[in-house]
Design an enzyme around this catalytic site. Structure first.
Site, PDB file in Angstrom:
ATOM      1  N   ASP A   1       5.449  -5.578  -5.481  1.00 33.59           N
ATOM      2  CA  ASP A   1       6.163  -4.628  -4.624  1.00 33.59           C
ATOM      3  C   ASP A   1       5.924  -4.956  -3.149  1.00 33.59           C
ATOM      4  OD1 ASP A   1       7.905  -2.519  -4.244  1.00 33.59           O
ATOM      5  OD2 ASP A   1       6.354  -0.987  -4.276  1.00 33.59           O
TER       6      ASP A   1
ATOM      7  N   LEU B   1      -2.035  11.652   4.656  1.00 38.50           N
ATOM      8  CA  LEU B   1      -1.385  10.673   5.520  1.00 38.50           C
ATOM      9  C   LEU B   1       0.058  10.412   5.096  1.00 38.50           C
ATOM     10  CD1 LEU B   1      -4.250   8.026   5.865  1.00 38.50           C
ATOM     11  CD2 LEU B   1      -3.676   9.901   7.417  1.00 38.50           C
TER      12      LEU B   1
ATOM     13  N   VAL C   1      -1.468   9.835  -0.291  1.00 36.64           N
ATOM     14  CA  VAL C   1      -2.504   9.095   0.425  1.00 36.64           C
ATOM     15  C   VAL C   1      -3.213  10.034   1.390  1.00 36.64           C
ATOM     16  CG1 VAL C   1      -2.995   7.141   1.933  1.00 36.64           C
ATOM     17  CG2 VAL C   1      -1.182   6.969   0.230  1.00 36.64           C
TER      18      VAL C   1
END
Length: 414
Positions: free
Chosen positions: A130, A15, A23
């Protein structure tokens, strides 16, 4: 090509790629999942693997409707992976890239959802570190909220902390994405829950304005602005919302709201924001020249024509791949004298076309030119005044005779 992740999961399709790993769209015993497979060099770091296992209980226990759930952590040979719930939708960065800015009601509804998720994480003693649009996912299958906003979920918990090991980053390095870093991180202090509030307020500002309050130009200059500059007001939003933004962007961590308080205050403002269209704000121009702290030699230097917008690791199908340069960036903490260069004024103030913003290199150069012209004109006037005075002193104003004093001069001899 499909690959097995541990004994329970199969990764089928990539992905996205990021600085921390890749991912995958995967399959597990309970159906589709998102699998974040960390880089091999990270997986071979025994210290990191130990920290990974230590975080397992906390990450698996973080269960909230506005947090992408971590279902499992896999340690298997060279594989180190987080198995997460697959969100059917897109990330907030993709929506920003498409729409540039959101209507205030929708923006506040999204940020309120994320604040709820952060409140649950902070209660469990987990700091995200983050928070940014790439790590906020929009569930397109969920019910629409105020302003037509889809439910928002925060993802990538624990990744920054896992990567930020003592061996991997020295005390003089920082981890994070420059545009969203709280001032205390830039100054080398340990990250607390307040850093997430600062980052989330920065995201809200970006949703409203179309640009971050301290971003643009050299990343080292961005870090300095976080510490030295004040945020420029946004026209067209209620004063209550602006004051909330200012409080959460305060330089002092103790002055910021807690996540739970922020969520409540934002939702209280929603009726006031109904029907307000997206703001009309011109994005500040890029900095031509600005001094910045030195960089780590591994820091990526973007090409001159590279767009400023950042990519990140998407956890949903169809999202753009990560550029990997601004996620978990390692850079040197600026020295105190570099950060104490004096306030640069209001950061990234919107400006009229062709005019430099206050504090920019162009503005400073224009000021120098203006001062030179003023001094030159003053010098010309002074020279003229001296010349006229000398002319008068030699009798230029009284014909051919000597100067006369009506009171003190003696009468002329017959």
């Amino acid at each position: 090509m499909a690959r097995n992740i541990g004994s329970r999961y199969t990764a089928h399709q990539i992905l996205g790629r990021g600085s921390a790993g890749t991912v995958w769209l995967g399959e597990g015993p309970e159906g589709p999942v998102a699998i974040k497979l960390l880089r091999e060099d990270l997986a071979s770091d025994q210290e990191l693997v130990g920290r990974f296992v230590q975080e397992r209980t906390a990450l698996l226990g973080l269960d909230h409707p506005h947090v992408v759930a971590v279902r499992d952590l896999v340690v298997d040979g060279n594989d180190l992976a987080l198995v997460m719930t697959l969100v059917r939708g897109t990330d907030l960065r993709t929506r920003l890239d498409r729409e540039r800015r959101l209507a205030p009601e929708a923006a506040v509804a999204i940020i309120a959802d994320v604040a709820d998720g952060l409140a649950a994480a902070h209660k469990a003693q987990i700091v995200h570190r983050d928070v940014k649009p790439e790590n906020i996912l929009l569930d397109m299958e969920g019910p629409l909220g105020p302003g037509g906003a889809h439910p928002a979920l925060l993802t990538d918990f624990g990744v920054a902390k896992l990567i930020d090991t003592p061996r991997r980053t020295k005390a003089t390095k920082i981890i994070g994405t420059p545009d969203y870093l709280a001032p205390e991180i830039v100054e080398g202090l340990p990250p607390r829950a307040a850093v997430d509030i600062y980052a989330l307020a920065t995201v809200l500002y970006e949703l409203l304005a179309g640009f971050t309050p301290f971003g643009g130009g050299h990343p080292g200059a961005v870090l300095r602005r976080h510490v030295t500059e004040t945020v420029v007001p946004l026209p067209g939003i209620p004063e209550e919302l602006w004051q909330l933004l200012v409080q959460c962007l305060a330089k002092a961590p103790a002055s910021r709201l807690r996540a739970s308080e922020l969520a409540v205050r934002l939702r209280d403002l929603l009726p006031l924001l109904a029907g307000i269209p997206p703001l009309e704000v011109d994005e500040p121009g890029p900095e031509e020249s600005e001094q910045a702290p030195a960089y780590d030699e591994q820091q990526y230097t973007p090409a001159a024509d590279e767009p400023r917008r950042r990519g990140a690791v998407p956890l949903v199908p169809g999202s753009a791949p990560d550029s990997s340069r601004d996620t978990h960036t390692s850079m040197r903490v600026p020295a105190p004298d570099e950060l104490a260069g004096g306030p640069l004024g209001t950061a990234r103030a919107p400006r009229a076309p062709g005019r430099p913003r206050p504090g920019s290199a162009r503005n400073k150069a224009a000021s120098v030119r203006k001062r030179r012209i003023t001094l030159g004109a003053a010098a010309v006037l002074l020279c003229a005044a001296v010349a006229v005075g000398g002319w008068l002193a030699t009798g230029g104003g009284e014909g051919d005779g000597a100067p006369q004093d009506s009171e003190n001069s003696a009468p002329a001899s017959p």
